[in-house]
Design a protein around this motif. Structure first.
Motif, mmCIF file in Angstrom:
data_model
loop_
_atom_site.group_PDB
_atom_site.id
_atom_site.type_symbol
_atom_site.label_atom_id
_atom_site.label_comp_id
_atom_site.label_asym_id
_atom_site.label_seq_id
_atom_site.Cartn_x
_atom_site.Cartn_y
_atom_site.Cartn_z
ATOM 1 N N GLU A 27 -7.709 -62.646 -72.570
ATOM 2 C CA GLU A 27 -6.741 -61.691 -72.532
ATOM 3 C C GLU A 27 -5.717 -62.039 -73.713
ATOM 4 O O GLU A 27 -5.054 -60.834 -74.110
ATOM 5 N N GLU A 34 -12.130 -52.779 -74.013
ATOM 6 C CA GLU A 34 -13.465 -51.843 -73.658
ATOM 7 C C GLU A 34 -13.691 -50.565 -74.430
ATOM 8 O O GLU A 34 -14.666 -49.925 -74.484
ATOM 9 N N LYS A 322 -15.663 -56.410 -73.347
ATOM 10 C CA LYS A 322 -15.101 -57.448 -72.370
ATOM 11 C C LYS A 322 -16.327 -58.229 -71.640
ATOM 12 O O LYS A 322 -15.825 -59.282 -70.931
#
Length: 559
Positions: A27, A34, A322
């Protein structure tokens, strides 16, 4: 020391690594999105570029990168004591291997699914690309020839493993059809596939299969090597969804279950670790632990071969960016868990210290046999499965791991040959069939050209695997660091592991140079020099770019 403590501590630390550290890296550093259109969607051709379910793709990545090395390395390295091996496997997995695999997949996904060799040309320059391609090709040559030999010898020494190993191909082909052609439920297909694989493992000892000791002037080992490379050549040209991916996926499930059986057996049997924590009575000729530990255990802590798989096959199948965290970090963690099991089996699978020392009479003597026999004893004592079936199961585990790695390795070698064709405008090498035959031909030439038909030639250049592999890991992290820096992202999480790896590996290469010279192993000496020079030059190229980029990007980040 009881083995249960090692098991719980190792798995506990790795779980924290996945749920906390990998989430932070995904992150805050790579910032997976995505919304990014992955190469699997952009170039979907139904052969190499195929959007894939992340669980299926995890199976491919995990079993392709694992091979036999995460078993062999730890089973050898415990000769220095179980503590150094345990620390390196656990914390190397958390802070290096998982980050390395995620970063290599990300780098390739952001560069049209291209290999690290191609990416370095874009990020660093043409000279670095040419040098790195040589290192990559030699690394793949080591893996493919050695694993072909290892699998062949397993099937000769353990005829009960032949039916499960080859029967797994039929199961995988059917699973590929069921998932992609007939769109059947993945959980149901998975359950049926795993049951079929374990039925084959049970049937293996009932129906042992063996080739004649000699046939047409060639040993059975030589014939198995030829058969394996013929299969790998065909498999490398088939669409990934047809055989490679489903085989890796179902093997991943089966292998995780096998690992689970070993872990449960450890919990129930609770064997004591008889090997010393730090071995002060090492056999004569054992090399120094620093820096050799960090290249003896490559796969299972961090491995450059992972970068080749990540940027070669895995990146071409990522459905959503992701998914990289689960596929890359957890795939590397799966290998760390296998290495943890290998450490326990090779240190606690013996009745006494004297029994352990009888096996570890020299550096390299423990190897895969210590894992199979020690693990078989633990399973037999823990859950009551017969020693014969336990040994067969672990042998099949090792053979399937090595087989899936060899499958992927030959496909990757085909990619490299085709990339050479593109770089130097050689139309013949761009052809998939020609590239595959070239790659396989070189492997077979090394196996039989530098040794007899017993496969000894396949292990000729294997002594260089550990150092070459770790150099590749360090260089991959260095290339990713440059990419991150150019995006204005601080790259300490890749630069620090890179610096450690390159330092340890260059030291190990220099030690090996001295050893090869003293033993008059001229081929290894020459290859060692080539790899060392190529890697140093690539590093200089990368560092030069880093120095140019660092100040400006730092200022941009401040703004």
């Amino acid at each position: 020391m009881n083995s249960i403590f090692l098991l719980i501590a190792g798995l506990g630390f790795m779980a924290l690594g996945f749920f906390i550290y990998s989430k932070f890296i995904a992150e805050k550093v790579f910032k997976f999105s995505e919304d990014f259109k992955t190469p699997a969607h952009e170039f979907n051709d139904g052969i190499d570029y195929v959007p894939s379910n992340k669980y299926v793709l995890w199976g491919h990545h995990f079993t392709s990168v694992a091979g036999a090395a995460p078993i062999i390395g730890p089973a050898i390295a415990v000769i220095w004591g179980w503590v150094p091996a345990f620390i390196w496997v656990v914390f190397g997995t958390i802070f290096m291997a998982g980050v390395h695999d995620m970063s290599a997949i990300w780098a390739s996904v952001r560069n049209r699914g291209q290999s690290m060799g191609f990416i370095v040309g874009k990020v660093i320059g043409g000279r670095a690309r040419a040098l790195l391609m040589v290192v990559i090709f030699l690394l793949l040559l080591m893996v493919n020839t050695a694993f072909g030999t290892v699998i062949a010898r397993m099937m000769v020494n353990t005829p009960s493993s032949v039916l499960p190993v080859w029967g797994a191909l039929v199961v995988a082909f059917i699973i590929g059809q069921a998932i992609y052609r007939f769109k059947l439920s993945l959980p149901i297909v998975s359950i049926v596939g795993v049951i079929a694989l374990y039925a084959l493992i049970w049937a293996g000892p009932q129906v042992p299969l063996a080739l004649p000791t000699e046939m047409m002037g060639m040993s059975s080992t030589g014939w198995w090597i030829l058969i394996l490379f013929a299969y790998a050549a065909i498999a490398s040209l088939l669409p990934v969804w047809m055989l490679l991916q489903p085989r890796d996926y179902i093997n991943g499930l089966q292998l995780f279950i096998g690992l689970g059986i070993l872990y449960v057996s450890i919990m129930l049997f609770a064997p004591d670790v008889v090997a010393p924590a730090f071995n002060e009575n090492m056999p004569n000729g054992t090399p120094p632990i620093m820096p050799l530990l960090f290249v003896t255990i490559a796969c299972g802590a961090i491995s450059g071969f992972h970068g080749l798989v990540s940027s070669g096959t895995t990146s071409k199948q990522i459905n959503n960016e992701k998914d990289i965290r689960f596929v890359g970090y957890f795939g590397a963690m799966g290998e760390g868990m296998l290495s943890l099991g290998a450490i326990i089996a090779a240190t606690a699978g013996f009745a006494t210290l004297a029994d352990w020392e009888a096996v570890y009479t020299a550096f390299g003597k423990g190897s895969i046999g210590a894992f199979i026999n020690g693990g078989g004893e633990i399973i037999n004592q823990g859950v009551g499965i017969s020693k014969e079936i336990s040994v067969t199961m672990l042998t099949v585990m090792a053979a399937l791991f090595a087989g899936t790695t060899m499958d992927t390795g030959v496909r990757l070698q085909r990619y490299i040959v085709q990339e050479f064709g593109e770089i130097y405008n050689l139309p013949a090498l761009k052809n998939g069939t020609v590239a595959t035959l070239s790659a396989v031909g070189i492997c077979i030439g090394l196996v039989f050209g530098t040794g007899g038909d017993d496969g000894a030639g396949g292990l000729t250049i294997w002594p260089l695997f550990g150092t070459t592999n770790q150099l590749m890991a360090g260089l991959t992290l260095l290339i990713v660091s440059v990419m991150l820096l150019r995006k204005g992202i601080k790259s300490w999480y890749t630069l620090l592991p890179m610096a450690f790896l390159l330092a340890m590996t260059v030291m190990a290469l220099l030690i090996q140079l001295q050893s090869f010279y003293a033993k008059e192993q001229w081929l290894l000496l020459v290859l060692d020099i080539i790899i060392l020079i190529a890697s140093i030059l690539v590093s200089f190229e990368c560092v030069s770019v880093l120095r140019k980029e660092w100040p400006s990007k730092e200022k941009e980040a401040v703004k």
